[in-house]
Design a protein around this motif. Structure first.
Motif, PDB file in Angstrom:
ATOM      1  N   ARG A  60      15.966  89.113 106.779  1.00 35.34           N
ATOM      2  CA  ARG A  60      15.893  90.021 107.931  1.00 35.34           C
ATOM      3  C   ARG A  60      16.440  89.353 109.193  1.00 35.34           C
ATOM      4  O   ARG A  60      16.949  90.006 110.080  1.00 35.34           O
ATOM      5  N   SER A  61      16.331  88.031 109.235  1.00 42.20           N
ATOM      6  CA  SER A  61      16.771  87.329 110.448  1.00 42.20           C
ATOM      7  C   SER A  61      18.277  87.053 110.453  1.00 42.20           C
ATOM      8  O   SER A  61      18.809  86.514 111.411  1.00 42.20           O
ATOM      9  N   LEU A  62      18.949  87.444 109.368  1.00 41.69           N
ATOM     10  CA  LEU A  62      20.398  87.185 109.316  1.00 41.69           C
ATOM     11  C   LEU A  62      21.130  87.946 110.424  1.00 41.69           C
ATOM     12  O   LEU A  62      21.968  87.398 111.115  1.00 41.69           O
ATOM     13  N   GLY A  63      20.768  89.228 110.579  1.00 37.81           N
ATOM     14  CA  GLY A  63      21.279  90.064 111.668  1.00 37.81           C
ATOM     15  C   GLY A  63      22.763  89.930 111.923  1.00 37.81           C
ATOM     16  O   GLY A  63      23.585  90.171 111.035  1.00 37.81           O
ATOM     17  N   ARG A  64      23.097  89.527 113.150  1.00 40.53           N
ATOM     18  CA  ARG A  64      24.489  89.501 113.609  1.00 40.53           C
ATOM     19  C   ARG A  64      25.364  88.525 112.818  1.00 40.53           C
ATOM     20  O   ARG A  64      26.570  88.664 112.794  1.00 40.53           O
ATOM     21  N   VAL A  65      24.721  87.515 112.190  1.00 45.37           N
ATOM     22  CA  VAL A  65      25.500  86.494 111.472  1.00 45.37           C
ATOM     23  C   VAL A  65      26.424  87.131 110.445  1.00 45.37           C
ATOM     24  O   VAL A  65      27.585  86.738 110.316  1.00 45.37           O
ATOM     25  N   VAL A  66      25.924  88.161 109.729  1.00 49.95           N
ATOM     26  CA  VAL A  66      26.734  88.761 108.661  1.00 49.95           C
ATOM     27  C   VAL A  66      27.908  89.572 109.210  1.00 49.95           C
ATOM     28  O   VAL A  66      28.734  90.043 108.438  1.00 49.95           O
ATOM     29  N   LEU A  67      27.963  89.759 110.508  1.00 47.64           N
ATOM     30  CA  LEU A  67      29.142  90.405 111.111  1.00 47.64           C
ATOM     31  C   LEU A  67      30.013  89.384 111.829  1.00 47.64           C
ATOM     32  O   LEU A  67      31.236  89.417 111.732  1.00 47.64           O
ATOM     33  N   VAL A  68      29.350  88.476 112.556  1.00 43.13           N
ATOM     34  CA  VAL A  68      30.091  87.490 113.354  1.00 43.13           C
ATOM     35  C   VAL A  68      30.948  86.599 112.450  1.00 43.13           C
ATOM     36  O   VAL A  68      32.123  86.342 112.751  1.00 43.13           O
ATOM     37  N   VAL A  69      30.390  86.144 111.324  1.00 45.45           N
ATOM     38  CA  VAL A  69      31.132  85.219 110.459  1.00 45.45           C
ATOM     39  C   VAL A  69      32.378  85.877 109.843  1.00 45.45           C
ATOM     40  O   VAL A  69      33.482  85.341 109.991  1.00 45.45           O
ATOM     41  N   PRO A  70      32.276  87.060 109.202  1.00 43.98           N
ATOM     42  CA  PRO A  70      33.503  87.655 108.648  1.00 43.98           C
ATOM     43  C   PRO A  70      34.551  87.968 109.714  1.00 43.98           C
ATOM     44  O   PRO A  70      35.749  87.751 109.486  1.00 43.98           O
ATOM     45  N   VAL A  71      34.116  88.471 110.873  1.00 43.87           N
ATOM     46  CA  VAL A  71      35.077  88.787 111.938  1.00 43.87           C
ATOM     47  C   VAL A  71      35.746  87.496 112.420  1.00 43.87           C
ATOM     48  O   VAL A  71      36.967  87.444 112.619  1.00 43.87           O
TER      49      VAL A  71
END
Lengths: 203, 96
Positions: A60-71
């Motif tokens: 649940r704490s992953l949050g923005r990481v799963v968007l920031v890293v691929p971008v």
């Protein structure tokens, strides 16, 4: 981890030397063996992730990481390859499209060959093969020197399969999960970005 | 690709449900290390056996390597910077 990098390079070089000395006529056998090894590996990675109780609570704490890293991986790959292409004197659309292959050599090469030029497709193929090999070799070092999330970047789209086991070995469960999601998102982006970028040159 | 996801999910389920007996606790490590080394060796063999790749290395090798290095350095730098800018540190993300 430096010894891990050395082992990786040695194993690939050893395989390549044996492949050169005793080339297999039927490469489908090797393809089958590689697919089997990959399936086994991903089962093993899944087992390790599944046994980590802490992982599911921290998802649940992953949050923005799963968007920031691929971008970040996508933008960095395209900009980095474009700058490298500028140094080499290549047209911007060609180097940007090759960078947008994100290591998925078969698809990026086919896309470029089909809509643009076979020679550029061949360059995309080799460049993305080399990206995968460079990634395998340096991921352990990147994880130590620049942090776990940065270690997801070199693999690009292959972070969901070929480079995932190295990422899992060099980082933690949470980063392995981010790597898998990053690989999936980048794989979905390749068929969209490569034709789009190569088309900027007017073919 | 679908098959790979199926195997990953199967491993996740077996691991999460704790269907693996305790005496096999080392199995995931053995599978990933052994499988990884086999995969690397086989990938090397595939490159060595492929006349197309070997020919291309002589023609495009230098250019291809510079482009690959650009993509690797660019993506690593971008994620490293983005993680810091967005304040997304975490385990292992401290400066070495």
């Amino acid at each position: 981890m430096v010894t891990m990098t050395l082992k990786i390079i040695l194993l690939v070089v050893l395989g390549a030397v044996i492949g050169l000395a005793l080339p297999m006529q039927d490469l489908t056998v090797l393809d089958g063996l590689i697919s089997t090894a990959l399936c086994l590996l991903l089962f093993g990675v899944g087992l390790s992730l599944g046994r980590d109780r802490h992982l599911f609570s921290s998802m649940r704490s992953l949050g923005r990481v799963v968007l920031v890293v691929p971008v970040g991986v996508a933008a960095g790959s395209i900009i980095g390859a474009s700058l490298a292409g500028f140094v080499l004197g290549l047209p911007l659309n060609e180097s940007a499209a090759i960078g947008a292959g994100f290591g998925w050599y078969s698809l990026s090469a086919v896309l470029i060959s089909r809509v643009y030029a076979v020679e550029v497709g061949a360059l995309a193929f080799l460049s993305n093969v080399l990206r995968e090999l460079v990634a395998l070799a340096i991921i352990p070092w990147i994880a130590i020197r620049f942090g776990y999330l940065a270690a997801v970047a070199p693999g690009g789209a292959t972070a969901m399969d070929v480079t995932l086991p190295i990422i899992a070995k060099s980082t933690d469960s949470k980063t392995t999960l981010v790597a898998f999601v990053t690989g999936v998102l980048l794989s979905l982006a390749v068929p969209v970005l490569v034709p789009l970028l190569i088309g900027l040159g007017g073919g | 690709m679908t098959l790979l996801v199926v195997f990953l999910l199967a491993g996740l389920i077996v691991g999460y449900q704790q269907w693996l007996p305790d005496r096999w606790a080392k199995l995931p490590g053995i599978i990933t290390t052994g499988g990884l080394f086999a995969l690397l060796f086989l990938m090397g063999m595939q490159i060595g056996s492929s006349s197309v790749v070997i020919q291309e290395i002589f023609v495009y090798g230098g250019q291809a390597f510079v482009l690959a290095a650009g993509a690797v350095v660019g993506s690593t730098a971008a994620v490293w910077a983005a993680v810091r800018l967005a304040g997304l540190g975490g385990s292992g993300d401290d400066d070495a």
